[in-house]
Scaffold this motif. Structure first.
Motif, PDB file in Angstrom:
ATOM      1  N   SER A 156       0.842  -6.987  -0.903  1.00  0.00           N
ATOM      2  CA  SER A 156       0.709  -5.854   0.010  1.00  0.00           C
ATOM      3  C   SER A 156      -0.236  -4.781  -0.526  1.00  0.00           C
ATOM      4  CB  SER A 156       2.092  -5.233   0.252  1.00  0.00           C
ATOM      5  OG  SER A 156       1.988  -4.091   1.079  1.00  0.00           O
ATOM      6  N   GLU A 157      -1.062  -4.202   0.360  1.00  0.00           N
ATOM      7  CA  GLU A 157      -1.904  -3.066   0.001  1.00  0.00           C
ATOM      8  C   GLU A 157      -1.103  -1.767   0.039  1.00  0.00           C
ATOM      9  OE1 GLU A 157      -5.303  -2.994   2.507  1.00  0.00           O
ATOM     10  OE2 GLU A 157      -6.072  -4.936   1.808  1.00  0.00           O
ATOM     11  N   GLN A 158      -0.023  -1.744   0.787  1.00  0.00           N
ATOM     12  CA  GLN A 158       0.878  -0.598   0.877  1.00  0.00           C
ATOM     13  C   GLN A 158       2.059  -0.841  -0.067  1.00  0.00           C
ATOM     14  OE1 GLN A 158       1.287   2.394   3.039  1.00  0.00           O
ATOM     15  NE2 GLN A 158       2.884   2.666   1.498  1.00  0.00           N
ATOM     16  N   LYS A 159       2.486   0.197  -0.789  1.00  0.00           N
ATOM     17  CA  LYS A 159       3.632   0.058  -1.686  1.00  0.00           C
ATOM     18  C   LYS A 159       4.919   0.359  -0.926  1.00  0.00           C
ATOM     19  CE  LYS A 159       2.333   2.925  -4.846  1.00  0.00           C
ATOM     20  NZ  LYS A 159       2.296   3.706  -6.102  1.00  0.00           N
ATOM     21  N   TYR A 160       5.947  -0.436  -1.223  1.00  0.00           N
ATOM     22  CA  TYR A 160       7.265  -0.253  -0.624  1.00  0.00           C
ATOM     23  C   TYR A 160       8.320  -0.206  -1.721  1.00  0.00           C
ATOM     24  CZ  TYR A 160       5.242  -1.643   3.894  1.00  0.00           C
ATOM     25  OH  TYR A 160       4.481  -1.727   5.030  1.00  0.00           O
ATOM     26  N   GLU A 161       9.301   0.683  -1.556  1.00  0.00           N
ATOM     27  CA  GLU A 161      10.481   0.641  -2.412  1.00  0.00           C
ATOM     28  C   GLU A 161      11.537  -0.195  -1.710  1.00  0.00           C
ATOM     29  OE1 GLU A 161      10.271   4.537  -5.206  1.00  0.00           O
ATOM     30  OE2 GLU A 161      11.462   4.751  -3.380  1.00  0.00           O
ATOM     31  N   TYR A 162      12.440  -0.748  -2.482  1.00  0.00           N
ATOM     32  CA  TYR A 162      13.443  -1.665  -1.938  1.00  0.00           C
ATOM     33  C   TYR A 162      14.838  -1.104  -2.199  1.00  0.00           C
ATOM     34  CZ  TYR A 162      16.035  -6.100  -1.330  1.00  0.00           C
ATOM     35  OH  TYR A 162      16.903  -7.086  -0.933  1.00  0.00           O
ATOM     36  N   VAL A 163      15.603  -0.931  -1.124  1.00  0.00           N
ATOM     37  CA  VAL A 163      16.953  -0.371  -1.232  1.00  0.00           C
ATOM     38  C   VAL A 163      17.911  -1.201  -0.403  1.00  0.00           C
ATOM     39  CG1 VAL A 163      18.411   1.659  -0.880  1.00  0.00           C
ATOM     40  CG2 VAL A 163      16.013   1.948  -1.560  1.00  0.00           C
ATOM     41  N   ASP A 164      18.755  -1.964  -1.070  1.00  0.00           N
ATOM     42  CA  ASP A 164      19.842  -2.694  -0.418  1.00  0.00           C
ATOM     43  C   ASP A 164      19.375  -3.553   0.757  1.00  0.00           C
ATOM     44  OD1 ASP A 164      21.495  -1.421  -2.245  1.00  0.00           O
ATOM     45  OD2 ASP A 164      21.951   0.219  -0.866  1.00  0.00           O
ATOM     46  N   GLY A 165      18.317  -4.320   0.543  1.00  0.00           N
ATOM     47  CA  GLY A 165      17.871  -5.261   1.559  1.00  0.00           C
ATOM     48  C   GLY A 165      16.827  -4.747   2.517  1.00  0.00           C
ATOM     49  N   LYS A 166      16.399  -3.498   2.346  1.00  0.00           N
ATOM     50  CA  LYS A 166      15.376  -2.946   3.234  1.00  0.00           C
ATOM     51  C   LYS A 166      14.216  -2.397   2.412  1.00  0.00           C
ATOM     52  CE  LYS A 166      18.415  -1.808   7.116  1.00  0.00           C
ATOM     53  NZ  LYS A 166      17.840  -2.819   8.019  1.00  0.00           N
ATOM     54  N   ALA A 167      13.002  -2.506   2.955  1.00  0.00           N
ATOM     55  CA  ALA A 167      11.797  -2.015   2.294  1.00  0.00           C
ATOM     56  C   ALA A 167      11.336  -0.732   2.972  1.00  0.00           C
ATOM     57  CB  ALA A 167      10.700  -3.068   2.344  1.00  0.00           C
ATOM     58  N   TYR A 168      11.013   0.276   2.165  1.00  0.00           N
ATOM     59  CA  TYR A 168      10.604   1.575   2.691  1.00  0.00           C
ATOM     60  C   TYR A 168       9.212   1.927   2.164  1.00  0.00           C
ATOM     61  CZ  TYR A 168      15.528   1.992   3.906  1.00  0.00           C
ATOM     62  OH  TYR A 168      16.782   1.774   4.435  1.00  0.00           O
ATOM     63  N   ALA A 169       8.286   2.234   3.068  1.00  0.00           N
ATOM     64  CA  ALA A 169       6.912   2.532   2.691  1.00  0.00           C
ATOM     65  C   ALA A 169       6.832   3.813   1.884  1.00  0.00           C
ATOM     66  CB  ALA A 169       6.043   2.649   3.942  1.00  0.00           C
ATOM     67  N   MET A 170       5.960   3.808   0.882  1.00  0.00           N
ATOM     68  CA  MET A 170       5.725   4.990   0.059  1.00  0.00           C
ATOM     69  C   MET A 170       4.625   5.840   0.692  1.00  0.00           C
ATOM     70  SD  MET A 170       7.758   4.717  -2.555  1.00  0.00           S
ATOM     71  CE  MET A 170       7.041   5.771  -3.795  1.00  0.00           C
ATOM     72  N   ALA A 171       4.821   7.135   0.688  1.00  0.00           N
ATOM     73  CA  ALA A 171       3.826   8.047   1.256  1.00  0.00           C
ATOM     74  C   ALA A 171       2.667   8.234   0.288  1.00  0.00           C
ATOM     75  CB  ALA A 171       4.478   9.394   1.555  1.00  0.00           C
ATOM     76  N   GLY A 172       1.519   8.636   0.822  1.00  0.00           N
ATOM     77  CA  GLY A 172       0.375   8.940  -0.019  1.00  0.00           C
ATOM     78  C   GLY A 172       0.616  10.201  -0.836  1.00  0.00           C
ATOM     79  N   ALA A 173      -0.234  10.423  -1.846  1.00  0.00           N
ATOM     80  CA  ALA A 173      -0.068  11.567  -2.739  1.00  0.00           C
ATOM     81  C   ALA A 173      -1.248  12.515  -2.625  1.00  0.00           C
ATOM     82  CB  ALA A 173       0.082  11.086  -4.181  1.00  0.00           C
ATOM     83  N   SER A 174      -0.986  13.815  -2.809  1.00  0.00           N
ATOM     84  CA  SER A 174      -2.014  14.847  -2.734  1.00  0.00           C
ATOM     85  C   SER A 174      -2.852  14.869  -4.006  1.00  0.00           C
ATOM     86  CB  SER A 174      -1.358  16.220  -2.549  1.00  0.00           C
ATOM     87  OG  SER A 174      -0.654  16.578  -3.739  1.00  0.00           O
ATOM     88  N   ALA A 175      -3.930  15.649  -3.978  1.00  0.00           N
ATOM     89  CA  ALA A 175      -4.760  15.815  -5.169  1.00  0.00           C
ATOM     90  C   ALA A 175      -3.954  16.444  -6.300  1.00  0.00           C
ATOM     91  CB  ALA A 175      -5.986  16.668  -4.842  1.00  0.00           C
ATOM     92  N   ASN A 176      -3.161  17.480  -5.981  1.00  0.00           N
ATOM     93  CA  ASN A 176      -2.342  18.117  -7.015  1.00  0.00           C
ATOM     94  C   ASN A 176      -1.391  17.121  -7.664  1.00  0.00           C
ATOM     95  OD1 ASN A 176      -3.508  20.592  -6.678  1.00  0.00           O
ATOM     96  ND2 ASN A 176      -1.807  21.505  -5.558  1.00  0.00           N
TER      97      ASN A 176
END
Length: 199
Positions: free
Chosen positions: A23-43
């Motif tokens: 995947s080009e998008q990162k996902y975290e995994y919690v109890d059988g479900k994948a959740y997309a990670m949001a982008g990060a700011s410059a700071n």
């Protein structure tokens, strides 16, 4: 993440880990479900990058070393997270080159969308890891670093400009200003000015 993540209510650990490799998008995994990670700011990137560089230089000839937010940490049998930064050692038991299991230090850079989760749900998972010695929370809109240490029963210690932060897990002391190098926005400038006026 492959379409499997969206077609079924439950995703196995095996399918999740296989999907993360592609995947080009990162996902975290919690109890059988994948959740997309949001982008990060410059700071966010400046802060994480500054601390990574400071730790990398300090640890360059040692058995423990920093890893970026592209490395998963397994917090439970059914939960995998992407910390902004963690320090792991050569003896980490993971057999998966994309996953670590025994970090000694975890750092999260806080944002509006992650603030609550980093301080509650993720914190509980991280602190339950037997290997973890320190958890660091860094604000990106004001200059505030919070360190929680196992040796202090996970009590929060706060650090501001003009002070130094000691990461006991790796024996590194850095100035708060070094962590925030290149970070420049209105809220940060006001906070720094107010802090300097009190000195």
């Amino acid at each position: 993440m492959p379409p499997l993540a969206h077609q079924f209510d439950y995703l196995s650990v095996e399918d999740y880990l296989a999907g993360e490799r592609e995947s080009e998008q990162k996902y975290e995994y919690v109890d059988g479900k994948a959740y997309a990670m949001a982008g990060a700011s410059a700071n966010h990137n400046f802060i994480a990058g500054n601390l990574y560089a400071l730790i990398w230089y300090h640890q360059r000839d040692k058995s423990c070393f920093p890893m970026t937010s592209d490395m998963l940490v397994k917090t439970t049998a059914k939960r995998f997270r992407y910390p902004d930064l963690m320090v792991v050692c050569d003896d980490d038991p993971s057999q998966d080159t994309y996953v670590r299991e025994s970090p000694i230090l975890i750092v999260e850079v806080l944002s509006g969308s992650t603030h609550r989760k980093d301080k509650t749900e993720k914190r509980a998972e991280y602190l339950a890891l037997p290997s973890l010695l320190e958890y660091v929370l860094i604000e990106q809109d004001i200059a505030e670093v919070v360190v929680q240490r196992r040796s202090e029963a996970w009590r929060s210690t706060y650090y501001y400009p003009g002070s130094t932060v000691t990461l006991e897990s790796i024996g590194l002391t850095v100035a708060v200003e070094a962590i925030y190098e290149r970070v420049d926005n209105a809220d940060m400038r006001v906070f720094w000015a107010e802090t300097n006026n009190h000195e």
